[in-house]
Design a protein around this motif. Sequence first.
Motif, PDB file in Angstrom:
ATOM      1  N   GLY A 175       0.802  -1.208   0.000  1.00 58.96           N
ATOM      2  CA  GLY A 175       0.000   0.000   0.000  1.00 58.96           C
ATOM      3  C   GLY A 175       0.839   1.264   0.000  1.00 58.96           C
ATOM      4  O   GLY A 175       2.062   1.220  -0.180  1.00 58.96           O
ATOM      5  N   ILE A 176       0.140   2.385   0.224  1.00 56.68           N
ATOM      6  CA  ILE A 176       0.808   3.686   0.241  1.00 56.68           C
ATOM      7  C   ILE A 176       0.476   4.400   1.541  1.00 56.68           C
ATOM      8  O   ILE A 176      -0.506   4.064   2.219  1.00 56.68           O
ATOM      9  N   VAL A 177       1.287   5.389   1.898  1.00 61.14           N
ATOM     10  CA  VAL A 177       1.011   6.256   3.038  1.00 61.14           C
ATOM     11  C   VAL A 177       0.862   7.674   2.503  1.00 61.14           C
ATOM     12  O   VAL A 177       1.723   8.154   1.754  1.00 61.14           O
ATOM     13  N   VAL A 178      -0.265   8.325   2.852  1.00 61.38           N
ATOM     14  CA  VAL A 178      -0.534   9.668   2.324  1.00 61.38           C
ATOM     15  C   VAL A 178      -0.538  10.676   3.463  1.00 61.38           C
ATOM     16  O   VAL A 178      -0.904  10.367   4.602  1.00 61.38           O
ATOM     17  N   ARG A 179      -0.130  11.905   3.122  1.00 55.81           N
ATOM     18  CA  ARG A 179      -0.077  12.995   4.102  1.00 55.81           C
ATOM     19  C   ARG A 179      -0.592  14.270   3.441  1.00 55.81           C
ATOM     20  O   ARG A 179      -0.282  14.550   2.276  1.00 55.81           O
ATOM     21  N   GLY A 180      -1.365  15.036   4.188  1.00 54.90           N
ATOM     22  CA  GLY A 180      -1.889  16.302   3.673  1.00 54.90           C
ATOM     23  C   GLY A 180      -3.345  16.462   4.040  1.00 54.90           C
ATOM     24  O   GLY A 180      -3.857  15.817   4.957  1.00 54.90           O
ATOM     25  N   ALA A 181      -4.034  17.347   3.326  1.00 57.62           N
ATOM     26  CA  ALA A 181      -5.431  17.625   3.654  1.00 57.62           C
ATOM     27  C   ALA A 181      -6.215  17.930   2.385  1.00 57.62           C
ATOM     28  O   ALA A 181      -5.637  18.313   1.355  1.00 57.62           O
ATOM     29  N   LYS A 182      -7.527  17.723   2.473  1.00 59.85           N
ATOM     30  CA  LYS A 182      -8.422  18.026   1.364  1.00 59.85           C
ATOM     31  C   LYS A 182      -9.672  18.703   1.903  1.00 59.85           C
ATOM     32  O   LYS A 182     -10.160  18.389   2.991  1.00 59.85           O
ATOM     33  N   GLN A 183     -10.230  19.600   1.114  1.00 57.54           N
ATOM     34  CA  GLN A 183     -11.486  20.253   1.435  1.00 57.54           C
ATOM     35  C   GLN A 183     -12.207  20.558   0.116  1.00 57.54           C
ATOM     36  O   GLN A 183     -11.569  20.546  -0.942  1.00 57.54           O
ATOM     37  N   ILE A 184     -13.439  20.836   0.120  1.00 58.59           N
ATOM     38  CA  ILE A 184     -14.393  20.742   1.212  1.00 58.59           C
ATOM     39  C   ILE A 184     -15.093  19.417   1.065  1.00 58.59           C
ATOM     40  O   ILE A 184     -15.652  19.141   0.002  1.00 58.59           O
ATOM     41  N   ALA A 185     -15.046  18.608   2.116  1.00 59.51           N
ATOM     42  CA  ALA A 185     -15.659  17.284   2.080  1.00 59.51           C
ATOM     43  C   ALA A 185     -17.059  17.390   2.689  1.00 59.51           C
ATOM     44  O   ALA A 185     -17.246  17.186   3.886  1.00 59.51           O
ATOM     45  N   THR A 186     -18.009  17.734   1.837  1.00 57.77           N
ATOM     46  CA  THR A 186     -19.388  17.855   2.296  1.00 57.77           C
ATOM     47  C   THR A 186     -19.961  16.477   2.606  1.00 57.77           C
ATOM     48  O   THR A 186     -19.698  15.522   1.872  1.00 57.77           O
ATOM     49  N   LEU A 187     -20.740  16.397   3.653  1.00 60.16           N
ATOM     50  CA  LEU A 187     -21.375  15.164   4.121  1.00 60.16           C
ATOM     51  C   LEU A 187     -20.392  14.215   4.809  1.00 60.16           C
ATOM     52  O   LEU A 187     -20.757  13.107   5.205  1.00 60.16           O
ATOM     53  N   ALA A 188     -19.140  14.636   4.977  1.00 61.34           N
ATOM     54  CA  ALA A 188     -18.108  13.731   5.487  1.00 61.34           C
ATOM     55  C   ALA A 188     -18.478  13.048   6.809  1.00 61.34           C
ATOM     56  O   ALA A 188     -18.289  11.837   6.942  1.00 61.34           O
ATOM     57  N   PRO A 189     -19.005  13.774   7.818  1.00 58.48           N
ATOM     58  CA  PRO A 189     -19.269  13.075   9.081  1.00 58.48           C
ATOM     59  C   PRO A 189     -20.327  11.993   8.969  1.00 58.48           C
ATOM     60  O   PRO A 189     -20.398  11.107   9.824  1.00 58.48           O
ATOM     61  N   TYR A 190     -21.142  12.041   7.901  1.00 60.17           N
ATOM     62  CA  TYR A 190     -22.221  11.068   7.715  1.00 60.17           C
ATOM     63  C   TYR A 190     -21.873  10.003   6.676  1.00 60.17           C
ATOM     64  O   TYR A 190     -22.715   9.182   6.328  1.00 60.17           O
ATOM     65  N   ALA A 191     -20.645  10.041   6.180  1.00 59.31           N
ATOM     66  CA  ALA A 191     -20.247   9.111   5.118  1.00 59.31           C
ATOM     67  C   ALA A 191     -19.536   7.899   5.705  1.00 59.31           C
ATOM     68  O   ALA A 191     -18.994   7.942   6.809  1.00 59.31           O
ATOM     69  N   HIS A 192     -19.544   6.812   4.936  1.00 60.10           N
ATOM     70  CA  HIS A 192     -18.780   5.629   5.332  1.00 60.10           C
ATOM     71  C   HIS A 192     -17.334   5.739   4.869  1.00 60.10           C
ATOM     72  O   HIS A 192     -16.421   5.325   5.571  1.00 60.10           O
ATOM     73  N   GLU A 193     -17.145   6.276   3.665  1.00 51.30           N
ATOM     74  CA  GLU A 193     -15.787   6.319   3.108  1.00 51.30           C
ATOM     75  C   GLU A 193     -15.592   7.636   2.352  1.00 51.30           C
ATOM     76  O   GLU A 193     -16.554   8.334   2.010  1.00 51.30           O
ATOM     77  N   VAL A 194     -14.331   7.945   2.092  1.00 52.04           N
ATOM     78  CA  VAL A 194     -13.976   9.083   1.239  1.00 52.04           C
ATOM     79  C   VAL A 194     -13.298   8.542  -0.010  1.00 52.04           C
ATOM     80  O   VAL A 194     -12.486   7.611   0.058  1.00 52.04           O
ATOM     81  N   LEU A 195     -13.673   9.115  -1.144  1.00 57.70           N
ATOM     82  CA  LEU A 195     -13.005   8.807  -2.413  1.00 57.70           C
ATOM     83  C   LEU A 195     -12.204  10.037  -2.823  1.00 57.70           C
ATOM     84  O   LEU A 195     -12.761  11.128  -2.980  1.00 57.70           O
ATOM     85  N   ILE A 196     -10.902   9.860  -2.947  1.00 56.90           N
ATOM     86  CA  ILE A 196     -10.020  10.962  -3.325  1.00 56.90           C
ATOM     87  C   ILE A 196      -9.643  10.824  -4.794  1.00 56.90           C
ATOM     88  O   ILE A 196      -9.129   9.795  -5.229  1.00 56.90           O
ATOM     89  N   TYR A 197      -9.954  11.849  -5.555  1.00 58.50           N
ATOM     90  CA  TYR A 197      -9.464  11.977  -6.929  1.00 58.50           C
ATOM     91  C   TYR A 197      -9.273  13.463  -7.163  1.00 58.50           C
ATOM     92  O   TYR A 197      -9.725  14.275  -6.371  1.00 58.50           O
ATOM     93  N   LEU A 198      -8.594  13.831  -8.197  1.00 56.44           N
ATOM     94  CA  LEU A 198      -8.136  15.205  -8.304  1.00 56.44           C
ATOM     95  C   LEU A 198      -9.048  16.068  -9.157  1.00 56.44           C
ATOM     96  O   LEU A 198      -9.634  15.611 -10.128  1.00 56.44           O
ATOM     97  N   SER A 199      -9.142  17.327  -8.782  1.00 50.52           N
ATOM     98  CA  SER A 199      -9.895  18.283  -9.577  1.00 50.52           C
ATOM     99  C   SER A 199      -8.992  18.813 -10.691  1.00 50.52           C
ATOM    100  O   SER A 199      -7.763  18.692 -10.645  1.00 50.52           O
ATOM    101  N   PRO A 200      -9.601  19.440 -11.713  1.00 47.23           N
ATOM    102  CA  PRO A 200      -8.786  19.988 -12.806  1.00 47.23           C
ATOM    103  C   PRO A 200      -7.759  21.002 -12.334  1.00 47.23           C
ATOM    104  O   PRO A 200      -6.787  21.277 -13.022  1.00 47.23           O
ATOM    105  N   ALA A 201      -7.975  21.584 -11.152  1.00 48.19           N
ATOM    106  CA  ALA A 201      -7.043  22.612 -10.677  1.00 48.19           C
ATOM    107  C   ALA A 201      -5.725  22.031 -10.204  1.00 48.19           C
ATOM    108  O   ALA A 201      -4.725  22.739 -10.137  1.00 48.19           O
ATOM    109  N   ASN A 202      -5.699  20.754  -9.879  1.00 45.66           N
ATOM    110  CA  ASN A 202      -4.475  20.254  -9.248  1.00 45.66           C
ATOM    111  C   ASN A 202      -3.988  18.906  -9.757  1.00 45.66           C
ATOM    112  O   ASN A 202      -3.197  18.259  -9.103  1.00 45.66           O
TER     113      ASN A 202
END
Length: 488
Positions: free
Chosen positions: A190-217
């Motif tokens: 696996g991998i180890v990731v460090r940093g932060a992402k926003q804005i994760a709307t609905l996050a406290p009510y979610a089971h999982e987060v899916l991280i993929y990149l926006s066109p800006a980054n």
Amino acid sequence: MPTDEITLLPGSSGGAWRGNEYIASLKDEREVWCDGRRVDVTGDPGFRPMLSTLAGLHDAQHLPGRADEMLHRSDTSGNLVSLSYLAPADRDGLSRKWANSHRWAEASYGQLSRIPDFMSNVVVGLYDYRHELAEVNPEFGSNAENYYHYCRERDLTLTHGLGDPQIDRSSTPADRPELGLRVVRRGADGIVVRGAKQIATLAPYAHEVLIYLSPANYLREDPSYVCWFAAPLATPGLRVLCRRSYADGSGGLSARYDEQDAMLVFDDVFIPMNRVFLLDDSQAAVRGFGELNKWSLYTGQVRYYHRLRTMLGVASLLAQAIGVDKFRQVTDLLGELTSYVEIVRLGLAAIDAECRPTPSGLLAPGSTGALDAVAGRFSTRGSEIIRQIGASGLIMQPSDADLGTSELRAVLDTYMCGREMGAEEKSRIFRLAADLAVDRFGMRQELYETWNRGDPARVRSMLHARYPDLQRCETQARNLAEGRNDTT
């Protein structure tokens, strides 16, 4: 076919959630912080009202008369699973999928911008894009396929966080590594990731987060910043930092529909390799961002359509309440707001009519680019129209406590009633309007509507740059300028 072992979450009997099962599934070790406190979202008074709303929406999909429109039988487990996770391969499948999205959005009056239906459709996009991911690394393609089945069979609610922390927009991660989420270690497991992402709307009510990149980054100087993966919210090292809750006990919209926004902080979080979907390849990320959002952007417009309908209904009732509904300037405003509702409805029909097969064999809608480009402006204008019609009445309305006080009631019935409407009904309508267009819940909705599809300037610029008939428009303009007749 899925190869991942089926392990159900706490409270689940498999397939689409019922409300009590969904609430039980969130009793885990997630680290959610709000207003300086670590909170249990299943019991905290600031989070419980919205949780009850979500539970009710999950229950509603099992109601007689709705189940056929919102659920279908899994071809792998036989369980009833959500149509939000349907990967449509034909016209009938796509129509059933849209009908389900309308049910979710209509039941919540369009107030939940990240209703679970949205991210479920991003996962459908990830599944559709699996073959291109497999060209980067066959394991990534298999992981995407397995994850789709994993989410569908468990009816997972997901959040995502596309943006970087708003620290210093004049710098890049090359200058300040903390600006971006990145891979800091990698191994066979696996991998180890460090940093932060926003804005994760609905996050406290979610089971999982899916991280993929926006066109800006996605075009990073360092490939370690290109990483797509999924992780449970209860993963060790992952913190959910929520903004202050808007729920204030008033019983207004903020109590029922504050879906919460959060920053996700990844403090050296381990992601097993079977949850990694892409690494290093920025060009695959560039192509993939749009591919993942084919269905979700359409369902986002479905949700937006129902929000505009709510705004139109409220504006119309405001006008009737105070006897201005026949005034020329007011009918002009109501007609303007009606035009926005109709433009979005017709746009949805046209985008659906332009559906086409994807390389993987699914059926996807056409581009929502034009609607995405105007949505924020329509929303802002809708709020302005509500404020124009409601005017000072949006400020001066009695509370439920006022109306329940016998010493005040006669005065309120005399001076705070409407044209043919009692003070109680009028105050409910005006307080709802204030929730939508005046108070912090409404202002958050307006800001969110402007930015949730990405930087508005970039959305419009890309719409122009990718317009397929642009060259012919320019040719016609050139002919007109030169006095030539169109003989085509």
